[in-house]
Structure formats: C-alpha cells, structure tokens
Design a protein around this motif. Structure first.
Motif, PDB file in Angstrom:
ATOM      1  N   PRO A   1       0.810  -1.229   0.000  1.00 33.37           N
ATOM      2  CA  PRO A   1       0.000   0.000   0.000  1.00 33.37           C
ATOM      3  C   PRO A   1       0.840   1.275   0.000  1.00 33.37           C
ATOM      4  CG  PRO A   1      -0.777  -1.518   1.682  1.00 33.37           C
ATOM      5  CD  PRO A   1       0.487  -2.089   1.138  1.00 33.37           C
TER       6      PRO A   1
ATOM      7  N   VAL B   1       0.545   4.104  -3.006  1.00 34.93           N
ATOM      8  CA  VAL B   1       0.225   5.505  -2.713  1.00 34.93           C
ATOM      9  C   VAL B   1       1.314   6.433  -3.246  1.00 34.93           C
ATOM     10  CG1 VAL B   1      -0.003   7.168  -0.829  1.00 34.93           C
ATOM     11  CG2 VAL B   1      -1.261   5.030  -0.745  1.00 34.93           C
TER      12      VAL B   1
ATOM     13  N   LEU C   1       0.908   6.674  -7.016  1.00 40.02           N
ATOM     14  CA  LEU C   1      -0.241   7.506  -7.390  1.00 40.02           C
ATOM     15  C   LEU C   1       0.055   8.992  -7.184  1.00 40.02           C
ATOM     16  CD1 LEU C   1      -3.242   5.407  -6.036  1.00 40.02           C
ATOM     17  CD2 LEU C   1      -2.588   5.797  -8.415  1.00 40.02           C
ATOM     18  N   LEU C   2       0.722   9.333  -6.096  1.00 39.47           N
ATOM     19  CA  LEU C   2       1.087  10.734  -5.880  1.00 39.47           C
ATOM     20  C   LEU C   2       2.060  11.221  -6.952  1.00 39.47           C
ATOM     21  CD1 LEU C   2       1.493  11.006  -2.023  1.00 39.47           C
ATOM     22  CD2 LEU C   2      -0.162  12.185  -3.456  1.00 39.47           C
TER      23      LEU C   2
END
Length: 49
Positions: free
Chosen positions: A21, A25, A28-29
């Motif tokens: 995870p 994340v 994606l950022l």
C-alpha cells in the motif's frame, strides 16, 4: 522492470506485504504530480497540497 521484479521477490521472500500500500500511494502521488504539472487541471491539484 528488473527493479520491480527484485522488489517483488524481496517482499515475497521476507513477508513484507505491508509495503504494497505504501508503494501504491507513492506511485499515485507521483503520477498525480506529473500529470498536474503540465495540464489545465494543475490549479485544482495544487490546492490539494
């Protein structure tokens, strides 16, 4: 591609699946910042940070 393969082998071998995870994340950022830097939606993305 080899880096991702090595990373997956590391997580599988050492049972570090809690890293998935965090990596997702961060990816994606990164994509959000790259796309937001040169598009018309940049002002809306910058208000999030």
């Amino acid at each position: 591609m080899e880096f991702l393969k090595d990373l997956w082998q590391f997580m599988k071998q050492r049972k570090k699946f809690w890293l998935i995870p965090i990596i997702v994340v961060l990816l994606l950022l990164g994509v959000l910042l790259v796309l937001g830097g040169s598009s018309a939606i940049a002002p809306f993305i910058y208000t999030l940070f």
